[in-house]
Enzyme design. Structure first.
Site, PDB file in Angstrom:
ATOM      1  N   HIS A 182       0.838  -1.201   0.000  1.00 29.15           N
ATOM      2  CA  HIS A 182       0.000   0.000   0.000  1.00 29.15           C
ATOM      3  C   HIS A 182       0.871   1.248   0.000  1.00 29.15           C
ATOM      4  O   HIS A 182       2.054   1.189   0.344  1.00 29.15           O
ATOM      5  CB  HIS A 182      -0.894   0.038   1.254  1.00 29.15           C
ATOM      6  CG  HIS A 182      -1.979  -0.976   1.285  1.00 29.15           C
ATOM      7  ND1 HIS A 182      -2.128  -1.873   2.325  1.00 29.15           N
ATOM      8  CD2 HIS A 182      -2.993  -1.247   0.424  1.00 29.15           C
ATOM      9  CE1 HIS A 182      -3.180  -2.645   2.099  1.00 29.15           C
ATOM     10  NE2 HIS A 182      -3.720  -2.286   0.950  1.00 29.15           N
ATOM     11  N   CYS A 276      -1.478   0.558   9.766  1.00 29.82           N
ATOM     12  CA  CYS A 276      -2.324  -0.495   9.218  1.00 29.82           C
ATOM     13  C   CYS A 276      -3.313  -1.048  10.253  1.00 29.82           C
ATOM     14  O   CYS A 276      -4.404  -1.488   9.898  1.00 29.82           O
ATOM     15  CB  CYS A 276      -1.464  -1.646   8.699  1.00 29.82           C
ATOM     16  SG  CYS A 276      -0.409  -1.220   7.308  1.00 29.82           S
TER      17      CYS A 276
END
Length: 284
Positions: A182, A276
């Site tokens: 990501h 995260c």
């Protein structure tokens, strides 16, 4: 799906660095590397996850969040979802809007429904994104600017949908090398002026654009692997960062940050760190 919100004042996020007040987490009760879906998991596949240690580390993280005055909301873990600890990916908050994500990897599809259940129980409105795939780890908020990663998990169609829903925002798509999961694994804004970056994952033109907007703090290749960019800012120049990422932590301290070092190495084996593991819904 959209539900009338009776708790609108409890939803607000305009940046990645204003004071964090409410955040959603999920205990890694069923965490395991079942299907390898990123480079970090590939490295730790045979070692896998010590769940008891992961839970202990996660509990310590939650306790420290509480000690800093942050309300921690915990979703119910399900055996069906071994990656559920990474709540950032299943949704994101922009202004007073919560968006639920469309997960790309088969093993993660359905996690977003647990978030929707909680939102519905609290009568909090949300927008369910449905164009192909988008995950919250690729969405970084900085006022009216949104930096959105084009990755293996987030595609251009989803970014176009987000653009239609948020006409008042400038959305800046950032392509990254597909081996990185990501955008927040290689770029993270920590103040109005500063951001962490692993420049090797992003093209030079984009790095130059970011350097014109931020004082960029470069993360080494070694500390990118241990997710040195993936810190969690909780406001007032306080950040959660991995114990052991000495270069990142020292450079942040030199700039006046209070670095809260925590060991979540067991959780990182699955490819995510502090950002995260947290879905902020109220900052400021």
């Amino acid at each position: 799906m959209e539900i009338l919100s009776k708790k609108f004042g409890n939803i607000q996020c305009n940046s990645e660095y204003e004071e964090l007040r409410r955040v959603i987490l999920c205990e890694p009760q069923f965490m395991t590397i079942r299907d390898v879906i990123n480079e970090t998991q590939k490295y730790y596949k045979h070692e896998n996850i010590n769940i008891d240690r992961a839970i202990q580390q996660h509990n310590q993280f939650c306790q420290l969040l509480n000690e800093h005055g942050i309300e921690v909301i915990k979703l119910t873990p399900s055996k069906q979802y071994p990656e559920q600890v990474f709540t950032r990916d299943i949704g994101f908050t922009i202004g007073q809007n919560i968006f639920t994500a469309e997960m790309a990897a088969d093993i993660r599809q359905g996690e977003e429904h647990e978030l929707k259940k909680w939102l519905e129980s609290e009568q909090i409105s949300y927008h369910a994104l449905s164009e192909d795939s988008i995950e919250g780890g690729d969405v970084i908020v900085d006022g009216q600017n949104l930096y959105v990663g084009i990755s293996s998990r987030t595609n251009k169609a989803s970014i176009q949908e987000l653009t239609r829903l948020l006409p008042g925002y400038e959305i800046l798509p950032i392509s990254l090398n597909q081996r990185y999961l990501h955008l927040d694994c290689v770029f993270n804004i920590i103040s109005p002026e500063e951001a962490l970056i692993f420049p090797e994952a992003i093209d030079k033109i984009t790095v130059n654009m970011l350097s014109s907007r931020f004082d960029l703090i470069e993360v080494t290749e070694k500390e990118q692997f241990t997710l040195g960019t993936n810190v969690l800012s909780i406001g007032r120049k306080k950040v959660f960062s991995l114990m052991g990422n000495h270069d990142v932590n020292n450079r942040l301290r030199e700039r006046g940050y209070h670095v809260i070092e925590v060991d979540i190495t067991e959780i990182i084996k699955s490819g995510g760190s502090f950002r995260c593991c947290t879905l902020p819904i109220l900052r400021g």
